[in-house]
Design a protein around this motif. Structure first.
Motif, PDB file in Angstrom:
ATOM      1  N   SER A 179       5.330  75.917 -45.190  1.00  0.00           N
ATOM      2  CA  SER A 179       6.638  75.430 -45.490  1.00  0.00           C
ATOM      3  C   SER A 179       7.629  76.654 -45.082  1.00  0.00           C
ATOM      4  O   SER A 179       8.672  76.209 -44.189  1.00  0.00           O
ATOM      5  N   GLU A 204       7.611  76.701 -41.169  1.00  0.00           N
ATOM      6  CA  GLU A 204       8.476  75.579 -40.975  1.00  0.00           C
ATOM      7  C   GLU A 204      10.030  75.714 -40.786  1.00  0.00           C
ATOM      8  O   GLU A 204      10.833  75.855 -40.002  1.00  0.00           O
ATOM      9  N   LEU A 243       4.736  68.444 -39.528  1.00  0.00           N
ATOM     10  CA  LEU A 243       4.944  69.618 -39.147  1.00  0.00           C
ATOM     11  C   LEU A 243       4.919  70.067 -37.731  1.00  0.00           C
ATOM     12  O   LEU A 243       3.807  69.398 -36.995  1.00  0.00           O
ATOM     13  N   SER A 254       4.558  73.184 -35.172  1.00  0.00           N
ATOM     14  CA  SER A 254       4.149  74.728 -35.002  1.00  0.00           C
ATOM     15  C   SER A 254       3.441  74.582 -33.703  1.00  0.00           C
ATOM     16  O   SER A 254       2.267  73.743 -33.515  1.00  0.00           O
ATOM     17  N   LYS A 270      -0.854  70.074 -38.620  1.00  0.00           N
ATOM     18  CA  LYS A 270       0.339  69.398 -37.878  1.00  0.00           C
ATOM     19  C   LYS A 270       0.373  67.970 -38.417  1.00  0.00           C
ATOM     20  O   LYS A 270       0.994  67.126 -38.246  1.00  0.00           O
ATOM     21  N   THR A 295       6.111  66.718 -43.209  1.00  0.00           N
ATOM     22  CA  THR A 295       6.969  67.736 -43.832  1.00  0.00           C
ATOM     23  C   THR A 295       7.496  67.445 -45.361  1.00  0.00           C
ATOM     24  O   THR A 295       7.609  68.294 -46.089  1.00  0.00           O
TER      25      THR A 295
END
Length: 715
Positions: free
Chosen positions: A53, A56, A268, A270, A489, A493
């Motif tokens: 987190s 993120e 997520l 990234s 991923k 979120t």
């Protein structure tokens, strides 16, 4: 910890103490067998999910310069180094919220400077890390960690609650963002239309609150009425990670209908570690000489703030991981661990990742999760001793005497010293006294009237399996998450925001500051219920008005610290506000509060068992006995509250058909208010009966008279 400011003495003492038990730190962990997996898994999720987190958050705040790949890499690298070379293996390292705040402030500063910009941001932070490491070296060498003894409950619990507020803030901010269009996204995309944005936000609320509520419920699975003991234990140990998987799976249900955009809910984002450009920060060292000299020197300013933060955060996290309530037997290692942290800060700076340091609440959570290993060994020995004694038609007092002897036998010190007069003695005396009011305790007892296993679970003091393996394993698994980024991923979120809220709520129980806040909102007519439960010393010894004034001061100070984190650039000053509490507590508060009141409000402890000196031979004997321990609930042995204090409960089964009182005891008192369990200042405060039943207040053993409790006083 010895308070010494002689250069290198603290580091030398730490190394001497920890090297003597370094081998056992590893052998003890391996001999624990599969039991070590429960605390390892628990602390892995408690460490990895917040780090993801934070990655993120950094990805948004730094325009993609830093992502979850960097935060996971830092947490894994520093965790592995510390678990192998560190002094205190119970300390968990990770990229924390204060570090994210610092790096956000530094990025906003750098990107507005044409001499730096986002291109040289990581190179400049490398110089910041160099300065930070130098300051940490000086603090460790000069024995600055000795000051940690002066950080009382006031500073430690305020800082812990501040971290909880930052966790909850991040959860709320993340949920609010679920209703908005993310930066660098095409606002014309179908998933960003108002109706779908609202649907995404509402679904995010369902996922977040679902994870929060089910995780909190699963942590209490051992008290459930339904299911076998092993099932309830499994849910309590692994329920939180299972909830993450379950709610991540639920997030794919709308996509199965075909009418909902696949981007809902948001997940997520990234880059993979092997993606083009994702590895540029690993070679940041080649750009360090391109940073202007003025900014290299100026890096000392944020480095000072980070060094103060790391010094305090790292030391307090270590202190909370080895509270007196845990009864640790191996020596601490504050000075050496701070020195090692300096080297890790240099490594992280040179490869362009944010440094990791000791984290709260993961560190004390790690210690609590390891308490069951010692508990199972002690429990098996004491159960065997009690049953052997009961087969010989022994009385209740003799049964507890045999358990006390078995307990002391397993606690034999490595070198000769006076035998401990405590251990289970106070618990035995209190429980037998309670039983004597019901009949003749000299009569033989068996398991029909005395539940051996339940009583021993209730009476055993907290002890911890101190080893390095669980810390190493969780750090390795965190590192494996970098390669598993394509799978990570798939986590929404919103599930991460729910876990943030869970971490904030999970850190509140046992925080005396939080308990005093709740006490302020308790109706005066209901405050007697606090006395009927396990409570701290101040509840009985400090007038309510003084308790309220102290809590209001602490709350105002907390809000000031929290508000400072919102101030651009100047927000890096909040560690100094925490440090300022030392002189405030030492010189200012005594002018407004009586010394006795401050002693209980700021230095009182929950009931605890005495710490026992580390015994290498006994540790080996207990580790060999681990294979004979019963296979039961993995973490179900330790009957404690959230802080780790001992839970004492008298069995209602202890009865007798006669009414002859025992001659061994002259007075009856509740085990909740035993003489040696609470503060010595409570030796005169005995609760003869509940205010709910008599309203007559407390009984003083010294005077033999009833005296009123301070709980309801206002002055």
């Amino acid at each position: 910890m010895e308070e010494t400011f002689v250069p290198f003495r603290g580091i030398r003492n730490d190394l001497r103490g920890r090297l003597s038990c370094y081998k056992q730190d590893w052998t003890g962990g391996f001999r624990a067998g599969f039991r070590i997996l429960a605390p390892t898994t628990y602390i892995f999720f408690a460490s990895a999910i917040p780090v993801i987190s934070f990655g993120e958050q950094l990805e948004r705040e730094t325009d993609g310069v830093l992502t979850a790949v960097q935060t996971l890499s830092s947490t894994a690298l520093c965790g592995i180094i510390h678990s192998i070379l560190g002094g205190q293996p119970l300390l968990i390292l990770g990229v924390a919220e204060p570090t994210v705040i610092m790096y956000t402030f530094m990025f906003n500063f750098a990107k507005n400077r044409p001499e730096l910009g986002s291109k040289l941001f990581l190179a400049w932070t490398a110089w910041v890390c160099m300065w930070t490491a130098i300051l940490l070296f000086l603090l460790a060498i000069l024995g600055a960690c000795s000051i940690i003894n002066r950080f009382t409950r006031l500073a430690g619990e305020l800082f812990g609650l501040l971290i909880a507020m930052l966790f909850m803030q991040e959860a709320i901010k993340g949920l609010v963002e679920e209703f908005r269009i993310p930066e660098r996204e095409n606002p014309k995309s179908i998933q960003f239309q108002p109706s779908w944005r609202f649907a995404n936000g509402m679904f995010a609320l369902v996922l977040s609150f679902g994870l929060l509520l089910t995780s909190l419920k699963s942590r209490k699975a051992r008290s459930w009425r339904y299911g076998s003991g092993s099932l309830r234990g499994f849910i309590a140990d692994y329920g939180v990670p299972l909830m993450v998987l379950i709610w991540s799976a639920i997030s794919y249900i709308p996509a199965g209908s075909g009418s909902v955009p696949k981007e809902i809910p948001r997940r997520l984002f990234s880059p993979n570690p092997w993606s083009p450009g994702a590895y540029e920060n690993w070679t940041v060292v080649k750009d360090m000489l391109n940073v202007p000299v003025l900014y290299i020197i100026g890096a000392f300013i944020p480095a000072t703030m980070i060094a103060v933060l790391y010094y305090f955060d790292h030391s307090v996290a270590s202190q909370l991981a080895q509270q007196k309530e845990f009864n640790l037997r191996k020596p601490p290692s504050f000075h050496y661990d701070l020195l090692l942290l300096g080297f890790m800060v240099i490594i992280c700076g040179l490869i362009g990742i944010p440094p990791a340091n000791g984290v709260i609440p993961q560190s004390p959570m790690h210690t609590r999760s390891l308490a069951t290993l010692k508990h199972q060994l002690l429990r098996n020995r004491l159960v065997a001793a009690a049953r052997k004694c009961m087969r010989n038609n022994a009385s209740l007092g003799q049964v507890y005497g045999s358990m006390q002897e078995a307990y002391q036998h397993m606690q034999t010190p490595l070198i000769y010293q006076e035998p401990s007069a405590q251990g289970l003695k106070e618990l035995k005396d209190s429980t037998v006294q309670m039983a004597s009011s019901m009949g003749n305790i000299n009569a033989p007892v068996d398991e029909t009237v005395f539940d051996v296993e339940k009583e021993i679970d209730d009476l055993l003091p907290v002890e911890v399996k101190e080893q390095r393996l669980s810390n190493l394993l969780q750090a390795i698994i965190v590192g494996a998450c970098v390669g598993a980024m394509p799978f990570l991923k798939k986590i929404p979120t919103s599930v991460l925001w729910g876990y943030f809220a869970f971490m904030a709520v999970e850190s509140l129980p046992g925080n005396q500051f939080w308990e005093r806040i709740l006490l302020l909102f308790t109706a005066p007519s209901r405050r007697y219920k606090v006395l009927e439960e396990y409570h701290a010393t101040f509840v009985e010894t400090v007038p309510f008005k003084m308790t309220a004034a102290f809590t209001v001061f602490q709350t105002v100070y907390l809000l000031v610290c929290f508000g400072i984190t919102w101030i651009p650039i100047a927000g890096v000053l909040f560690p100094l506000m925490i440090m300022l509490l030392v002189p405030v507590r030492q010189y200012i508060l005594p002018k407004f509060f009586k010394g006795a009141h401050l002693q209980d409000l700021d230095a009182s402890e929950y009931e605890e068992a005495p710490a026992v000196s580390f015994n290498l031979a006994t540790e080996r004997e207990m580790s060999r006995a681990a294979s004979f321990a019963d296979d039961g609930e993995i973490l179900d042995g330790v009957m404690t509250r959230s802080r780790g204090e001992i839970r004492h409960v008298c069995s209602p089964k202890v009865t007798s058909s006669t009414t002859t009182p025992s001659k061994e005891f002259t007075c009856i008192q509740s085990p909740l208010f035993s003489d040696k369990i609470y503060s010595p200042r409570l030796s005169e405060l005995r609760v003869g009966q509940s205010p709910r039943n008599s309203g007559k207040g407390e009984f003083s053993q010294r005077t033999g008279q009833t005296k009123p409790s301070s709980l309801g006083k206002h002055g």
